[in-house]
Design a protein around this motif. Structure first.
Motif, PDB file in Angstrom:
ATOM      1  N   PRO A 172       0.820  -1.214   0.000  1.00 32.69           N
ATOM      2  CA  PRO A 172       0.000   0.000   0.000  1.00 32.69           C
ATOM      3  C   PRO A 172       0.851   1.261   0.000  1.00 32.69           C
ATOM      4  O   PRO A 172       2.020   1.246   0.392  1.00 32.69           O
ATOM      5  N   LYS A 208      -2.259   4.531   9.209  1.00 31.49           N
ATOM      6  CA  LYS A 208      -3.376   3.735   8.707  1.00 31.49           C
ATOM      7  C   LYS A 208      -3.195   3.415   7.225  1.00 31.49           C
ATOM      8  O   LYS A 208      -2.909   4.307   6.423  1.00 31.49           O
ATOM      9  N   PHE A 209      -3.375   2.145   6.865  1.00 29.91           N
ATOM     10  CA  PHE A 209      -3.398   1.730   5.458  1.00 29.91           C
ATOM     11  C   PHE A 209      -4.011   0.344   5.367  1.00 29.91           C
ATOM     12  O   PHE A 209      -4.019  -0.418   6.331  1.00 29.91           O
ATOM     13  N   GLU A 210      -4.542   0.048   4.197  1.00 36.91           N
ATOM     14  CA  GLU A 210      -5.139  -1.258   3.949  1.00 36.91           C
ATOM     15  C   GLU A 210      -4.081  -2.233   3.438  1.00 36.91           C
ATOM     16  O   GLU A 210      -3.059  -1.821   2.880  1.00 36.91           O
ATOM     17  N   GLU A 243      -0.250  -9.965  11.049  1.00 34.57           N
ATOM     18  CA  GLU A 243      -0.600  -8.671  10.447  1.00 34.57           C
ATOM     19  C   GLU A 243       0.130  -7.499  11.101  1.00 34.57           C
ATOM     20  O   GLU A 243       0.657  -6.612  10.418  1.00 34.57           O
ATOM     21  N   ARG A 250       2.654  -4.907   9.231  1.00 34.71           N
ATOM     22  CA  ARG A 250       2.441  -3.460   9.184  1.00 34.71           C
ATOM     23  C   ARG A 250       3.703  -2.721   9.607  1.00 34.71           C
ATOM     24  O   ARG A 250       4.115  -1.749   8.977  1.00 34.71           O
TER      25      ARG A 250
END
Length: 462
Positions: A137, A327-329, A360, A364
């Protein structure tokens, strides 16, 4: 647990591949985080290579009924043709796909996943393969958080320093044998309890016992006496009881039984004098020359050790802050598929989902850390790594009394350490963490809080 990488491990491994064959590769963008790459392979792409390999097979083939090198090519193709074709096509796909990912500068997570196709026909002359890509992302990292992060400065207070002086005096003191126990003594004896299978020789410092009943029972006792003691409340910590009884800590936590203690030896420890002989024994000749100098040295050494703990706490807190605020997908469905098929065994959907959820947070931060490293041009150079490893080596040697090793000796040991790729990776990661910490101290929004070590432990660990 799988470790993800921002740059494809395919692409990273084959960056320098030079190909004579240019294959037809196209990309279909599904969304910002997912794409499908199609690789078209024609007969012209692989035929010459396959023919060359089969000819070589024919020269070496040793088949009953035929002279070596005279086996009909038709028989060679029948026996080996399909296997050679599959292997060479797969090599072509891998090489060209790696080159494509590199040239297109695609940041992919994990590796491309081949899309499964039923009834694939290897008897055709031209082939088309599809690969799913999970794309990294786009996001921004703000090094200066809105809320200030606490940077602890741990100080050694007078209480801690004086306690350390007392421990040193006790450790290097002399023992005087006695016949009767007093509250100042150390008692050597054997603990026993047949039912709990306890039989262990231990040394008790009477002054450290928490149980008044046990203390009263021991004071006045003589060598050879057998004293019955309750384990409940005998020490302040479970690990002390475990060590004394020679049992596991989890057993000591719940143990409340009577044990016999047979006294074998009673000693009074006379504290060592704070003189030059002791100072030289502790720190080397004339490094410390007075009691005040000893306390200063203890304070400096303690606070240096505390700095490492405070820095690790700061690094952990900044890491958590980045994960919470950046924040990111992620291409979650792709990554679950990737986890499912890349381990030692194929996982079920539920198992892959569980592994993804556990991974996860780490993924990240890997992405965030990678972006910080790139944007701030943080690199680990070999000369830096060598000096860094020498620093570790000097610290380890000092623990064994080698305070001033020769530079040549350090260079030789460092060379041996850095010949081990696992050590290179470990040291590189530690050095990069140090560089990141330095960057955070310069640019992050920090507030300094000065605390004693005792209060630091209470605040951080509860």
């Amino acid at each position: 647990m799988p470790r993800f990488t921002k740059c494809s491990t395919f692409a990273a491994h084959f960056i320098d591949v030079k190909l004579d064959i240019e294959m037809n590769i196209t990309k279909e963008q599904i969304n910002e985080l997912n794409a499908v790459v199609k690789v078209a392979v024609t007969k012209d792409d692989y035929q010459d290579k396959v023919e060359t390999i089969l000819k070589d097979y024919r020269k070496k083939a040793d088949i009953p009924g035929f002279r070596k090198g005279q086996v009909p090519m038709g028989l060679i193709k029948k026996q080996y043709g399909k296997a050679v074709l599959v292997e060479e096509v797969n090599k072509l796909i891998q090489d060209n796909l790696n080159k494509y990912l590199t040239e297109e500068k695609l940041d992919v997570l994990g590796n491309p996943l081949p899309k499964q196709r039923d009834n694939f026909n290897w008897d055709a002359e031209d082939f088309e393969f599809e690969f799913e890509l999970g794309l990294a992302p786009s996001f921004e990292v703000d090094l200066k958080s809105k809320k200030a992060i606490t940077q602890y400065k741990i100080v050694a207070d007078d209480k801690m320093i004086n306690e350390q002086v007392e421990r040193i005096q006790k450790q290097y003191g002399t023992l005087t044998n006695k016949t009767e126990v007093t509250k100042k003594d150390e008692v050597v004896g054997v603990f026993k309890n047949e039912e709990e299978e306890i039989e262990n020789k231990a040394t008790l410092e009477i002054s450290t016992l928490k149980s008044k009943k046990a203390t009263d029972a021991l004071v006045g006792a003589k060598v050879g006496d057998v004293i019955t003691i309750s384990t409940k409340g005998l020490f302040g910590e479970d690990q002390e009881l475990a060590a004394a009884l020679g049992i596991q800590a989890d057993k000591a936590e719940k143990l409340a039984v009577d044990v016999s203690f047979t006294i074998e030896e009673i000693n009074e420890r006379e504290p060592a004098k704070l003189d030059q002989e002791l100072f030289d024994k502790l720190f080397g000749k004339d490094v410390v020359t007075s009691e005040d100098g000893l306390k200063t040295k203890i304070k400096e050494d303690s606070e240096q050790q505390f700095t490492q703990q405070a820095d690790q706490k700061l690094l952990n807190d900044i890491t958590e802050n980045f994960i919470d605020t950046t924040k990111f997908e992620l291409p979650a469905d792709f990554l679950k598929k990737w986890i499912q098929v890349t381990g030692e065994k194929v996982l079920t959907d539920d198992e892959a989902t569980t592994e993804y959820e556990k991974s996860e947070k780490g993924l990240r931060y890997q992405l965030i850390e990678g972006k910080i490293i790139t944007e701030n041009n943080l690199q680990v150079q070999f000369d830096e790594l060598k000096e860094f490893s020498k620093g570790f080596i000097k610290t380890q040697m000092a623990q064994f009394g080698q305070l001033n090793p020769a530079e040549e000796e350090l260079d030789n040991i460092a060379a041996r350490v850095l010949s081990n790729q696992d050590e290179v990776k470990r040291l590189s990661e530690q050095l990069m963490s140090q560089k990141l910490l330095t960057l955070y101290k310069e640019k992050a929004n920090l507030k300094t809080k000065e605390v004693t070590y005792e209060n630091f432990v209470k605040e951080v660990y509860g």
